[in-house]
Motif scaffolding. Sequence first.
Motif, mmCIF file in Angstrom:
data_model
loop_
_atom_site.group_PDB
_atom_site.id
_atom_site.type_symbol
_atom_site.label_atom_id
_atom_site.label_comp_id
_atom_site.label_asym_id
_atom_site.label_seq_id
_atom_site.Cartn_x
_atom_site.Cartn_y
_atom_site.Cartn_z
ATOM 1 N N ILE A 1 0.847 -1.198 0.000
ATOM 2 C CA ILE A 1 0.000 0.000 0.000
ATOM 3 C C ILE A 1 0.880 1.244 0.000
ATOM 4 C CG2 ILE A 1 -1.805 1.273 1.222
ATOM 5 C CD1 ILE A 1 -2.495 -1.432 2.623
ATOM 6 N N LYS A 2 0.564 2.185 -0.892
ATOM 7 C CA LYS A 2 1.190 3.508 -0.861
ATOM 8 C C LYS A 2 0.413 4.339 0.150
ATOM 9 C CE LYS A 2 2.903 7.239 -3.842
ATOM 10 N NZ LYS A 2 2.781 8.254 -2.788
ATOM 11 N N VAL A 3 1.084 4.778 1.174
ATOM 12 C CA VAL A 3 0.424 5.429 2.309
ATOM 13 C C VAL A 3 0.097 6.885 1.992
ATOM 14 C CG1 VAL A 3 0.609 6.021 4.751
ATOM 15 C CG2 VAL A 3 1.653 3.899 3.888
ATOM 16 N N SER A 4 -1.126 7.284 2.348
ATOM 17 C CA SER A 4 -1.516 8.695 2.258
ATOM 18 C C SER A 4 -1.350 9.386 3.611
ATOM 19 C CB SER A 4 -2.968 8.814 1.794
ATOM 20 O OG SER A 4 -3.117 8.328 0.486
ATOM 21 N N ASP B 1 -1.894 2.270 12.013
ATOM 22 C CA ASP B 1 -2.920 2.228 10.968
ATOM 23 C C ASP B 1 -2.657 3.281 9.900
ATOM 24 O OD1 ASP B 1 -3.502 4.462 12.484
ATOM 25 O OD2 ASP B 1 -5.384 3.705 13.270
ATOM 26 N N ILE B 2 -3.216 3.040 8.716
ATOM 27 C CA ILE B 2 -2.972 3.958 7.588
ATOM 28 C C ILE B 2 -4.207 4.048 6.693
ATOM 29 C CG2 ILE B 2 -0.499 3.465 7.504
ATOM 30 C CD1 ILE B 2 -2.547 2.067 4.714
ATOM 31 N N SER B 3 -4.198 5.066 5.849
ATOM 32 C CA SER B 3 -5.073 5.101 4.678
ATOM 33 C C SER B 3 -4.170 5.223 3.465
ATOM 34 C CB SER B 3 -6.038 6.287 4.738
ATOM 35 O OG SER B 3 -5.331 7.517 4.671
ATOM 36 N N GLY B 4 -4.624 4.672 2.336
ATOM 37 C CA GLY B 4 -3.781 4.748 1.154
ATOM 38 C C GLY B 4 -4.366 3.993 -0.015
ATOM 39 N N VAL B 5 -3.498 3.687 -0.987
ATOM 40 C CA VAL B 5 -3.917 3.050 -2.236
ATOM 41 C C VAL B 5 -3.098 1.779 -2.454
ATOM 42 C CG1 VAL B 5 -4.084 3.322 -4.741
ATOM 43 C CG2 VAL B 5 -4.550 5.268 -3.241
ATOM 44 N N VAL B 6 -3.778 0.702 -2.802
ATOM 45 C CA VAL B 6 -3.104 -0.575 -3.064
ATOM 46 C C VAL B 6 -2.243 -0.446 -4.318
ATOM 47 C CG1 VAL B 6 -3.439 -3.006 -3.678
ATOM 48 C CG2 VAL B 6 -4.901 -1.936 -1.926
ATOM 49 N N ASP C 1 -7.168 0.137 -5.405
ATOM 50 C CA ASP C 1 -8.192 0.177 -4.359
ATOM 51 C C ASP C 1 -7.812 1.189 -3.270
ATOM 52 O OD1 ASP C 1 -9.829 -1.725 -5.479
ATOM 53 O OD2 ASP C 1 -9.124 -3.390 -4.224
ATOM 54 N N ARG C 2 -8.786 1.983 -2.864
ATOM 55 C CA ARG C 2 -8.606 2.894 -1.723
ATOM 56 C C ARG C 2 -8.906 2.096 -0.456
ATOM 57 N NH1 ARG C 2 -11.660 6.829 -0.800
ATOM 58 N NH2 ARG C 2 -10.353 8.692 -0.745
ATOM 59 N N VAL C 3 -7.985 2.127 0.514
ATOM 60 C CA VAL C 3 -8.124 1.247 1.671
ATOM 61 C C VAL C 3 -7.670 1.938 2.957
ATOM 62 C CG1 VAL C 3 -7.800 -0.873 0.324
ATOM 63 C CG2 VAL C 3 -5.798 0.272 1.335
ATOM 64 N N LYS D 1 -6.322 -9.764 5.709
ATOM 65 C CA LYS D 1 -7.334 -9.821 6.763
ATOM 66 C C LYS D 1 -7.455 -8.494 7.513
ATOM 67 C CE LYS D 1 -6.933 -14.799 7.684
ATOM 68 N NZ LYS D 1 -6.584 -15.815 8.706
ATOM 69 N N LEU D 2 -6.421 -7.665 7.388
ATOM 70 C CA LEU D 2 -6.404 -6.398 8.112
ATOM 71 C C LEU D 2 -6.396 -5.211 7.161
ATOM 72 C CD1 LEU D 2 -3.894 -7.399 10.924
ATOM 73 C CD2 LEU D 2 -6.362 -7.050 11.162
ATOM 74 N N VAL D 3 -6.952 -5.423 5.960
ATOM 75 C CA VAL D 3 -7.097 -4.364 4.960
ATOM 76 C C VAL D 3 -8.577 -4.236 4.613
ATOM 77 C CG1 VAL D 3 -6.429 -3.552 2.662
ATOM 78 C CG2 VAL D 3 -4.813 -4.902 4.023
ATOM 79 N N PHE D 4 -9.080 -2.994 4.523
ATOM 80 C CA PHE D 4 -10.509 -2.773 4.328
ATOM 81 C C PHE D 4 -10.720 -1.669 3.301
ATOM 82 C CE2 PHE D 4 -9.311 -3.766 8.665
ATOM 83 C CZ PHE D 4 -9.996 -4.953 8.904
ATOM 84 N N LYS D 5 -11.546 -1.946 2.300
ATOM 85 C CA LYS D 5 -11.820 -0.959 1.252
ATOM 86 C C LYS D 5 -12.665 0.177 1.808
ATOM 87 C CE LYS D 5 -11.746 -4.386 -2.497
ATOM 88 N NZ LYS D 5 -12.513 -5.040 -3.579
ATOM 89 N N ILE D 6 -12.411 1.384 1.290
ATOM 90 C CA ILE D 6 -13.202 2.546 1.685
ATOM 91 C C ILE D 6 -13.807 3.191 0.439
ATOM 92 C CG2 ILE D 6 -11.900 3.002 3.792
ATOM 93 C CD1 ILE D 6 -10.398 5.208 2.243
#
Length: 321
Positions: A32-35, A63-68, A81-83, A101-106
């Motif tokens: 994941i590229k972190v935002s 924890d992070i938000s970002g793009v796969v 995917d935005r996750v 298991k610890l990645v969730f789409k937003i």
Amino acid sequence: MKAVIQNEFGDVNVLSYTDVDTPTIGDNEVLIKVSYTSVNYADIKKRVGNKGKGTFPLMLGLDISGVVKEVSPNSTFSVGDRVIAFPKNGSYAEYVVANEKLVFKIPDSLPFDQAAAMPTVSFLSYILLHEIGQVKKSDTIVIHSAGGGVGTMLIQLAKIAGVHKIIGTVGTLDKESYVKKLGADVVCTYETFTEKVLKETNNLGANVIFDSVAGEVTSRSLDCLAFYGTLVQFGNSSGEAGTIKTSDVHSSCRNIKGFSLGTTRELNPARLRPIAEKVIELFALNKVSIPIAQVFNLNDAALAHKLIESRNYKGKVLIKI
């Protein structure tokens, strides 16, 4: 890639902004590229070594938000995917690896900064309120550290659930208006909350108390916990253990329950997916939100830690990657 790491335990000066190798994925993992990443009090405790021995170099962050950017074969995720995610080895970096298991789409409607503020505090708060505390509409509840990230979410979720009375505690009353705007009915300090709770409940006490502070706050909580009440213990930001005696619970029919999101991520990650779906929907529909206290650049991670340690903030502190 750029990252913040440390090679010893200590104050903020151990945090080093440097170049490290981009991590590689294994089976059932995504890159994941972190935002954004959030800064949690757990990061402070880990930095100074409260968790004991460490393996260095060490990277902080939960924890992070970002793009796969890369997926393993037969993945349920796709590049782009935005996750949000709980990465494997820290989050203070441009790229991270996480178990699926610890990645969730937003959804596209959820901004990356708000998304990054969510995972730890909102997942934890939802479980604490609905599964551990099993709060009912008729309850009076106490939320310690009401101005922090988890407190911010617990108050909003309790309000949505229609809880009868929400009492929040704070270090100083300059946070009173902030906590009341979130939905708390009563706000008081750690020094006065026992008497205030008893007054607000006609000396019956609170039905559920959420304690992330421990130390003396735990003892004082037991002084104002109702018969058949529940003390939910999920942290010790005071740095001191709370003391509980068997006589505190058996004759009064009270419960002491503990919960750790970190333990659950490690031992039972599947438990988090249905929680994630519910929480992400609440955010996407703007039913809840987390105020962003301040956003720092990655090379200013030490300043973010100083702000957390000062406790002079409201909401969540983020690092923009």
